[in-house]
Motif scaffolding. Structure first.
Motif, PDB file in Angstrom:
ATOM      1  N   ALA A   1      -3.782 -37.450 -91.492  1.00  0.00           N
ATOM      2  CA  ALA A   1      -4.192 -36.638 -90.347  1.00  0.00           C
ATOM      3  C   ALA A   1      -3.887 -37.354 -89.032  1.00  0.00           C
ATOM      4  CB  ALA A   1      -5.685 -36.314 -90.451  1.00  0.00           C
ATOM      5  N   PHE A   2      -4.115 -38.678 -89.004  1.00  0.00           N
ATOM      6  CA  PHE A   2      -3.834 -39.453 -87.791  1.00  0.00           C
ATOM      7  C   PHE A   2      -2.352 -39.414 -87.449  1.00  0.00           C
ATOM      8  CE2 PHE A   2      -2.472 -43.537 -85.984  1.00  0.00           C
ATOM      9  CZ  PHE A   2      -3.174 -43.517 -84.797  1.00  0.00           C
ATOM     10  N   VAL A   3      -1.515 -39.645 -88.469  1.00  0.00           N
ATOM     11  CA  VAL A   3      -0.066 -39.640 -88.241  1.00  0.00           C
ATOM     12  C   VAL A   3       0.406 -38.244 -87.825  1.00  0.00           C
ATOM     13  CG1 VAL A   3       2.178 -39.971 -89.339  1.00  0.00           C
ATOM     14  CG2 VAL A   3       0.327 -41.570 -89.804  1.00  0.00           C
ATOM     15  N   LEU A   4      -0.126 -37.227 -88.500  1.00  0.00           N
ATOM     16  CA  LEU A   4       0.272 -35.860 -88.183  1.00  0.00           C
ATOM     17  C   LEU A   4      -0.121 -35.479 -86.761  1.00  0.00           C
ATOM     18  CD1 LEU A   4       1.439 -33.169 -89.170  1.00  0.00           C
ATOM     19  CD2 LEU A   4      -0.846 -32.586 -90.005  1.00  0.00           C
ATOM     20  N   ILE A   5      -1.369 -35.782 -86.391  1.00  0.00           N
ATOM     21  CA  ILE A   5      -1.831 -35.454 -85.040  1.00  0.00           C
ATOM     22  C   ILE A   5      -1.045 -36.240 -83.996  1.00  0.00           C
ATOM     23  CG2 ILE A   5      -3.800 -35.632 -83.478  1.00  0.00           C
ATOM     24  CD1 ILE A   5      -5.597 -35.072 -85.896  1.00  0.00           C
ATOM     25  N   ARG A   6      -0.770 -37.509 -84.309  1.00  0.00           N
ATOM     26  CA  ARG A   6      -0.015 -38.338 -83.360  1.00  0.00           C
ATOM     27  C   ARG A   6       1.402 -37.799 -83.172  1.00  0.00           C
ATOM     28  NH1 ARG A   6      -0.818 -43.420 -81.334  1.00  0.00           N
ATOM     29  NH2 ARG A   6       1.044 -44.613 -80.751  1.00  0.00           N
ATOM     30  N   SER A   7       2.007 -37.313 -84.255  1.00  0.00           N
ATOM     31  CA  SER A   7       3.364 -36.778 -84.159  1.00  0.00           C
ATOM     32  C   SER A   7       3.420 -35.492 -83.341  1.00  0.00           C
ATOM     33  CB  SER A   7       3.930 -36.522 -85.560  1.00  0.00           C
ATOM     34  OG  SER A   7       3.243 -35.450 -86.199  1.00  0.00           O
ATOM     35  N   ILE A   8       2.295 -34.841 -83.168  1.00  0.00           N
ATOM     36  CA  ILE A   8       2.257 -33.607 -82.380  1.00  0.00           C
ATOM     37  C   ILE A   8       1.760 -33.873 -80.966  1.00  0.00           C
ATOM     38  CG2 ILE A   8       1.201 -31.321 -82.213  1.00  0.00           C
ATOM     39  CD1 ILE A   8       1.061 -31.267 -85.246  1.00  0.00           C
ATOM     40  N   ILE A   9       0.712 -34.677 -80.827  1.00  0.00           N
ATOM     41  CA  ILE A   9       0.060 -34.878 -79.533  1.00  0.00           C
ATOM     42  C   ILE A   9       0.949 -35.652 -78.564  1.00  0.00           C
ATOM     43  CG2 ILE A   9      -1.896 -35.965 -78.378  1.00  0.00           C
ATOM     44  CD1 ILE A   9      -2.540 -33.365 -79.830  1.00  0.00           C
TER      45      ILE A   9
END
Length: 333
Positions: free
Chosen positions: A217-225
């Motif tokens: 979730a952290f990596v996914l959110i970081r890749s979007i944010i």
């Protein structure tokens, strides 16, 4: 890792994230169900051993029961009870009923959860029981004969030979019962150990699921944010009039943010061209204004000259028509 995720569409990433989380949750559920199934199997095994133990104890009790009834009907014969050796007599009848119950209980015990060694003890016990009943047939025939020598021989068989056979039966039953008790205790320990292992695995997989889910979730959110935040900053700078139109957003990806970044870059490029064109026109206008100002300055500084008569002459004024009235005569000089 974030750059690699930029090559995947956001919708695909979200679906993949949900699939991974659901797979992890499914793994936890599968392990839980497996643990429950193992626990149920272990519980069933323990229950089978407990039931087998009860049946073995019943066989042990029954072996002492029919041996006691044999001694009882032999004692009745010795006391001179009429027809004491008849199958319908009290003690003899109870002996036969106990023997029938013993055979039924042994058959039920054979269907229980027994190891190979325990079945060997059961086979030996049944063989000894067969000897016991064969010898009982000789005993009852001697008792029914009424002959003194045969009566005395029957008493000896009951008191000595049958007791030896009964001891063999009892020893085999004891060994069988001890083996079943040991198996039941081992099954209980195995069930407890399986439960502990299952609990440990469930806790471990649960923690792993939480850690992996949080990391993903952290990596996914970081890749979007992060790219979305950069895009918002550039748009805010342009909207506020402080934007640098020479800067471009990264387009190394295939996701929706990359598409938006490409649109922004095209917009910034066109705005840069427009501003450059406006600046060029402004420079041209400024240059023309400077030239006009120089000409004005030159005209203002030149000396004044008399006005020349134009080369052309104005046409003579027309004479008016004479009036019908005559003018008064001029006076003579």
């Amino acid at each position: 890792m974030t750059a690699g995720l930029r090559r995947v569409r956001i919708s695909t990433r979200l679906v993949a994230a949900m699939a991974i989380l659901l797979a992890l949750l499914g793994t936890v559920v599968a392990i839980g169900l497996s643990a429950i199934a193992n626990q149920a199997a272990a519980t069933t095994k323990v229950a089978d051993y407990e039931r087998t133990t009860r049946m073995a104890m019943q066989v042990k009790f029954r072996s002492g029961d029919f041996n006691g009834w044999q001694t009882a009907y032999a004692f009745d014969v010795s006391r001179g009870v009429p027809d004491a050796a008849a199958d319908t007599a009290g003690a003899r009848k109870s002996f036969l009923a106990s023997v029938a119950a013993f055979r039924s209980e042994v058959a039920a015990l054979r269907e229980g959860r027994l190891s190979a060694e325990e079945r060997t003890h059961l086979d030996r016990m049944e063989a000894a029981f067969g000897e016991f009943m064969t010898l009982d047939q000789r005993i009852v025939e001697d008792y029914r004969s009424g002959d003194r020598e045969r009566l005395a021989r029957a008493d000896g068989l009951v008191a000595v030979d049958e007791i030896k056979i009964f001891n063999t039966i009892a020893a085999e039953v004891d060994a069988l019962t001890a083996g079943i008790d040991a198996d039941a205790a081992a099954a209980t320990r195995d069930a407890d150990a399986a439960s502990d292992r299952a609990s440990a695995v469930m806790v471990l997989v649960g923690i792993l699921t939480v850690v992996v889910g949080a990391l993903f979730a952290f990596v996914l959110i970081r890749s979007i944010i992060r790219p979305l935040g950069t895009l918002n900053e550039r748009l805010a700078e342009i909207a506020d009039g402080d934007g640098d139109l020479t800067q471009r957003l990264e387009e190394a990806g295939r996701d929706e943010i990359t598409v938006a970044a490409g649109g922004f870059n095209r917009f910034a490029g066109r705005m840069q061209e427009l501003v450059a064109a406006v600046a060029a026109k402004a420079r041209e206008v400024s240059s023309a204004a400077d030239e006009l100002s120089a000409v004005s300055t030159q005209l203002a500084g030149a000396p004044s000259r008399p006005a020349r008569r134009p080369a052309w002459s104005a046409p003579a004024p027309r004479r008016c028509r004479r009036s019908s009235r005559r003018s008064p005569p001029r006076p003579s000089r």
